[in-house]
Design a protein around this motif. Structure first.
Motif, mmCIF file in Angstrom:
data_model
loop_
_atom_site.group_PDB
_atom_site.id
_atom_site.type_symbol
_atom_site.label_atom_id
_atom_site.label_comp_id
_atom_site.label_asym_id
_atom_site.label_seq_id
_atom_site.Cartn_x
_atom_site.Cartn_y
_atom_site.Cartn_z
ATOM 1 N N ASN A 313 -38.308 -72.960 27.577
ATOM 2 C CA ASN A 313 -39.156 -71.941 26.959
ATOM 3 C C ASN A 313 -38.289 -70.887 26.265
ATOM 4 N N MET A 314 -38.928 -69.956 25.601
ATOM 5 C CA MET A 314 -38.211 -68.954 24.807
ATOM 6 C C MET A 314 -37.211 -68.170 25.656
ATOM 7 N N ASN A 315 -37.622 -67.743 26.867
ATOM 8 C CA ASN A 315 -36.724 -66.962 27.721
ATOM 9 C C ASN A 315 -35.508 -67.765 28.152
ATOM 10 N N GLU A 316 -35.712 -69.061 28.427
ATOM 11 C CA GLU A 316 -34.590 -69.913 28.829
ATOM 12 C C GLU A 316 -33.611 -70.106 27.674
ATOM 13 N N ILE A 317 -34.132 -70.262 26.467
ATOM 14 C CA ILE A 317 -33.271 -70.408 25.292
ATOM 15 C C ILE A 317 -32.498 -69.110 25.052
ATOM 16 N N ILE A 318 -33.175 -67.975 25.201
ATOM 17 C CA ILE A 318 -32.505 -66.676 25.038
ATOM 18 C C ILE A 318 -31.393 -66.518 26.069
ATOM 19 N N ASP A 319 -31.649 -66.926 27.311
ATOM 20 C CA ASP A 319 -30.626 -66.834 28.357
ATOM 21 C C ASP A 319 -29.406 -67.676 28.016
ATOM 22 N N GLU A 320 -29.632 -68.899 27.517
ATOM 23 C CA GLU A 320 -28.503 -69.747 27.143
ATOM 24 C C GLU A 320 -27.760 -69.168 25.942
ATOM 25 N N CYS A 321 -28.501 -68.566 25.012
ATOM 26 C CA CYS A 321 -27.855 -67.901 23.875
ATOM 27 C C CYS A 321 -26.953 -66.770 24.365
ATOM 28 N N LYS A 322 -27.435 -65.982 25.320
ATOM 29 C CA LYS A 322 -26.621 -64.918 25.906
ATOM 30 C C LYS A 322 -25.334 -65.495 26.495
ATOM 31 N N THR A 323 -25.499 -66.572 27.279
ATOM 32 C CA THR A 323 -24.352 -67.196 27.942
ATOM 33 C C THR A 323 -23.304 -67.635 26.931
ATOM 34 N N PHE A 324 -23.737 -68.343 25.884
ATOM 35 C CA PHE A 324 -22.774 -68.893 24.943
ATOM 36 C C PHE A 324 -22.303 -67.873 23.916
ATOM 37 N N PHE A 325 -23.095 -66.841 23.656
ATOM 38 C CA PHE A 325 -22.607 -65.756 22.797
ATOM 39 C C PHE A 325 -21.412 -65.089 23.468
ATOM 40 N N LEU A 326 -21.526 -64.843 24.786
ATOM 41 C CA LEU A 326 -20.437 -64.168 25.502
ATOM 42 C C LEU A 326 -19.296 -65.130 25.797
ATOM 43 N N ALA A 327 -19.611 -66.226 26.524
ATOM 44 C CA ALA A 327 -18.562 -67.159 26.942
ATOM 45 C C ALA A 327 -17.928 -67.853 25.742
ATOM 46 N N GLY A 328 -18.720 -68.077 24.684
ATOM 47 C CA GLY A 328 -18.232 -68.821 23.532
ATOM 48 C C GLY A 328 -17.262 -68.065 22.665
ATOM 49 N N HIS A 329 -17.249 -66.731 22.758
ATOM 50 C CA HIS A 329 -16.271 -66.012 21.932
ATOM 51 C C HIS A 329 -15.270 -65.231 22.755
ATOM 52 N N GLU A 330 -15.634 -64.759 23.935
ATOM 53 C CA GLU A 330 -14.713 -63.960 24.743
ATOM 54 C C GLU A 330 -13.504 -64.770 25.198
ATOM 55 N N THR A 331 -13.740 -65.997 25.682
ATOM 56 C CA THR A 331 -12.640 -66.801 26.215
ATOM 57 C C THR A 331 -11.664 -67.206 25.115
ATOM 58 N N THR A 332 -12.192 -67.677 23.984
ATOM 59 C CA THR A 332 -11.304 -68.109 22.897
ATOM 60 C C THR A 332 -10.586 -66.921 22.272
ATOM 61 N N SER A 333 -11.273 -65.795 22.178
ATOM 62 C CA SER A 333 -10.638 -64.574 21.674
ATOM 63 C C SER A 333 -9.444 -64.198 22.545
#
Length: 519
Positions: A313-333
């Motif tokens: 659902n929309m909330n679950e997609i938003i939660d995954e977006c949050k996860t990958f927005f943070l984890a997807g750029h913080e670690t590689t940065s």
């Protein structure tokens, strides 16, 4: 009527007594029982336990003092600065010790074989512990925090987005004019302005944070950093708020009080959700009747609508977006920052890498085949991950009474695995464990140390990082493109002060002097 009131009062009294009894067990009996249980097994820890706070006062004091420390830039033994309590307590009580994070018992585990046993368990005996509500707000209740069947379901949905075939397609997007090439063109423009000096200084930590944010948005969510800027800015502000409170006592229920901190968290969360919802709705509006929502991460999550019980659902997609927005750029940065730092100290390796890049790629944008041949670049990135791992520790909780090696671990005990200590163990890595030596990885990760799992940068086992191939491919692409065009050195203004802000970052930034290559 009086009879009913009496029964109600009796029930209320029983409930109150039960609650008080439970609080007494948590605050007084459990610390006593756990401490005695582990002492019998030869595991001790700091004696300065205080009710409710546990060892948090000591941790907070040590962390505060450590943040004032400026290290020698050639020293990579950073445990004393980023995990000062581990550094001090391990010297006093041994590598295995017990301490209390508030009312939560924690055992430090630095044995690579025990870490492997914990992280590789497939039966849920060592599960992800619950986190504070503020952290859930930051990262979303997505893949990183889910447990059990919910985690298995979500991992199965997201795996296709990180297949090697998908990642190979993403390389051109990572390098695209909207991402890395844009950053490098801006550097050229700055150099043109500074033509008299033939060099200029860049604050790399901020530069890479924006770049990796742009890349994750562009490759996984089909949007540019401009469109995702509000979400990133809100999440960054949330991150600072949450990091500042990690060593404070958390009382369940206080997340609902309209305190100054909570009001700010609610405001930022609302802003972030609104931005993410706009990105999702934009994808919904752009989809034609016959086509899917796309083959990137967002598209794959949205396409689960056709899979019945797998629908998000929309909330679950938003939660995954949050996860990958943070984890997807913080670690590689973080990986890029410390790789550039290490290569600025070791110019011989910078030259070796550039020679390899020019020999294999020339001035072309690297393709998957080229990246796979960059052996020395890969070795340097692995050594950067060893010395300056983005995530400095891992945490698991025993879901039942367990035997771990020669220890009996009671249910509810948190097992802390300090990655940076294992990565610096002379037992596993040799006498040069605190030195930069990429050659240790010449025969691969499993043969680099005396234990095949001594490198835990992306964790191991079923819950290893789903994005590790994405992160390595991104880092290789960016470093390759920089090496083709620029050389660099450390600015005299740099202060060596690694700090844990959920990922390992330079506390005072990373000013780097950049010069164009002369061909």
């Amino acid at each position: 009527m009086g009879y009913l009131i009496a029964i109600a009062m009796l029930i209320l009294t029983i409930v109150m007594i039960t609650k008080i009894w439970r609080v007494c067990i948590i605050l007084f009996w459990r610390p006593y029982a756990f401490t005695k249980h582990f002492r019998k097994q030869g595991v001790i820890g700091p004696p300065s336990y205080s009710c409710v706070h546990g060892s948090l006062h000591d941790i907070k004091t040590m962390m505060k003092d450590a943040r004032k420390m400026i290290m020698d830039k050639h020293s990579h033994d950073i445990t004393q600065r980023v995990l000062p309590h581990y550094h001090i307590w391990s010297s006093l009580y041994g590598e295995r010790f017990l301490y209390w994070y508030g009312t939560e018992p924690r055992i430090c585990i630095t044995d690579a074989e025990l870490a492997k046993e914990i992280l590789s368990n497939k039966f849920g005996f060592y599960e992800k512990p619950k986190v504070r509500p503020s952290f859930v707000t930051l990262i979303g209740y997505g893949l990183v925090l889910l447990r059990g069947v919910d985690w298995v379901k979500r991992r199965r949905i997201l795996n296709p987005a990180f297949s090697m075939d998908k990642l190979k397609v993403m390389i051109s997007r990572m390098a695209a004019p909207a991402c890395t090439i844009s950053m490098l063109d801006e550097w050229k423009r700055q150099l043109a302005i500074e033509a008299k000096n033939k060099s200029f200084t860049i604050e790399m930590s901020q530069e890479f944070r924006e770049l990796t944010s742009d890349i994750i948005a562009h490759t996984s969510f089909g949007t540019s950093f401009v469109h995702g800027r509000e979400a990133f800015d809100a999440q960054t502000q949330l991150q600072h708020l949450i990091v500042a409170s990690t060593s404070d006592v958390f009382i369940p229920g206080t997340q609902y009080f309209p305190t100054k901190s909570n009001l700010e968290i609610w405001k930022l969360d609302k802003k972030m959700k609104k931005s993410l919802q706009c990105i999702i709705e934009s994808r919904l509006n752009s989809q034609s009747v016959s086509s899917s929502y796309g083959d990137d991460l967002l598209g794959i999550m949205m396409d689960t609508k056709n899979d019945g019980p797998n629908k998000l659902n929309m909330n679950e997609i938003i939660d995954e977006c949050k996860t990958f927005f943070l984890a997807g750029h913080e670690t590689t940065s973080s990986l890029l920052v410390w790789t550039v730092f290490l290569l600025s100290l070791h110019k011989d390796w910078q030259d070796k890498l550039r020679q390899e890049v020019m020999q294999i790629c020339g001035m072309e944008i690297p393709d998957p085949d080229m990246l796979s041949k960059l052996k020395m670049v890969n070795m340097v990135l692995l050594e950067a991950l060893r010395l300056y791992c983005p995530a400095i520790e891992l945490e698991r909780m025993a879901s039942k009474d367990m035997k771990l090696g020669d220890l009996m671990i009671p249910r509810g005990t948190c097992l802390m695995i300090p990655i940076i200590m294992i990565h610096r163990s002379k037992e596993y890595w040799g006498e040069d464990s605190n030195e930069f030596n990429p050659m240790r990885f010449i025969n691969g990760v499993s043969k680099a140390a005396k234990h095949p799992n001594a490198l835990l940068a992306f964790s191991i086992g079923p819950r290893n990082c789903i994005g590790q191939n994405f992160a390595m491919m991104e880092a290789k692409t960016v470093i390759t493109l920089i090496l083709q065009r620029f050389c660099w050195s450390l600015s005299p203004d740099y202060q060596h002060a690694p700090v844990n802000n959920l990922t390992l970052q330079p506390q005072h930034g990373l000013p780097i002097i950049v010069k164009p290559l002369q061909f």
